[in-house]
Design a protein around this motif. Sequence first.
Motif, PDB file in Angstrom:
ATOM      1  N   LYS A   1       5.785   7.657  -0.018  1.00  0.00           N
ATOM      2  CA  LYS A   1       6.153   8.638   0.992  1.00  0.00           C
ATOM      3  C   LYS A   1       7.657   8.844   0.899  1.00  0.00           C
ATOM      4  CE  LYS A   1       2.318   7.665   4.138  1.00  0.00           C
ATOM      5  NZ  LYS A   1       1.896   7.257   5.507  1.00  0.00           N
TER       6      LYS A   1
ATOM      7  N   LYS B   1       0.818  -1.211   0.000  1.00  0.00           N
ATOM      8  CA  LYS B   1       0.000   0.000   0.000  1.00  0.00           C
ATOM      9  C   LYS B   1       0.854   1.264   0.000  1.00  0.00           C
ATOM     10  CE  LYS B   1      -3.742  -2.273   2.570  1.00  0.00           C
ATOM     11  NZ  LYS B   1      -4.543  -2.248   3.824  1.00  0.00           N
ATOM     12  N   THR B   2       2.017   1.187   0.645  1.00  0.00           N
ATOM     13  CA  THR B   2       2.876   2.369   0.763  1.00  0.00           C
ATOM     14  C   THR B   2       4.332   2.001   0.497  1.00  0.00           C
ATOM     15  OG1 THR B   2       1.395   3.277   2.449  1.00  0.00           O
ATOM     16  CG2 THR B   2       3.562   4.281   2.244  1.00  0.00           C
TER      17      THR B   2
ATOM     18  N   GLN C   1       0.799   4.271  -2.741  1.00  0.00           N
ATOM     19  CA  GLN C   1       1.285   5.634  -2.628  1.00  0.00           C
ATOM     20  C   GLN C   1       2.766   5.620  -2.256  1.00  0.00           C
ATOM     21  OE1 GLN C   1       0.041   7.938   0.805  1.00  0.00           O
ATOM     22  NE2 GLN C   1      -0.493   6.097   1.945  1.00  0.00           N
TER      23      GLN C   1
END
Length: 277
Positions: free
Chosen positions: A187, A156-157, A185
Amino acid sequence: MKRILFPTDFSDVATNAFVHALEFAKQVKGELILLHTFEIPVYDSQVFPENFAIIYNSLELAKFEMFKDEIPKLRQIAAARKLDDIVINHRLMDGDLVYNMKKAIKEDKIDFVVMGTSGIAGWNAFFLGTNTDAVISGVEVPILCVPVESKFNKVKTIGFTTRYREKDKKELRKVLTIAKKMNAQIKCLYVKTQNSDVTDATIKEWENEFKEEQVQFLVLPCEEVKETILDFVLYKDIDILAMIAYKRSFFESLFSPSFTKKLTKDIAIPVLIMHEQ
């Protein structure tokens, strides 16, 4: 179709990484090339003049038989995960792993490498061993390193460490392409120390350039870079940590035993190594 090289010795470490390789291939719509290498011991032909060829032929045959026996087991894993539609090809090569990886990457036009690492010893061997410098400097495709403790979870990240250099931006775009295929996504982390030469204007420029993308930028002031990266992975729920292969000294510092113990035991996630172009 993307081509993914998966070096394997058919150990538990490799089998665990194979699941990640399958799922990664599914996400990027790729095919797997399984690479198994072996090194035949060097014998003195003067000592065994009559049996020299027989010894080598029998060793090669034994390796081939083992390879042939292990492949169906991997295909069973793929079938159990309903991923048996992924194309899987094979390479059995005699010689040094690093040399054969480079050869396979060039000949098979490989886009990614996925490989397992066995805990602390595995990380140190991969990043700090004598062959490591050759891997980092000689392999230009992204390498997804999967610790044996890392069980596959939906990504997910993706975390991405940066120093806000122009060449970092190019690698971020590559990671972003992968993230989009995974519906994940990104980060981005920059650890700002007292010696930082990155301006606020540069950071703002990056934020504006990627404002339409699923990218979040975090600037954390701290002198303890490694500890900040660990906190970032832990508290921002990072599933894969993407890092650019800077100088070897950077990896010698980053993947020290104390750091890798925390990374593989407390935070068991794959690390995606990107290469400076």
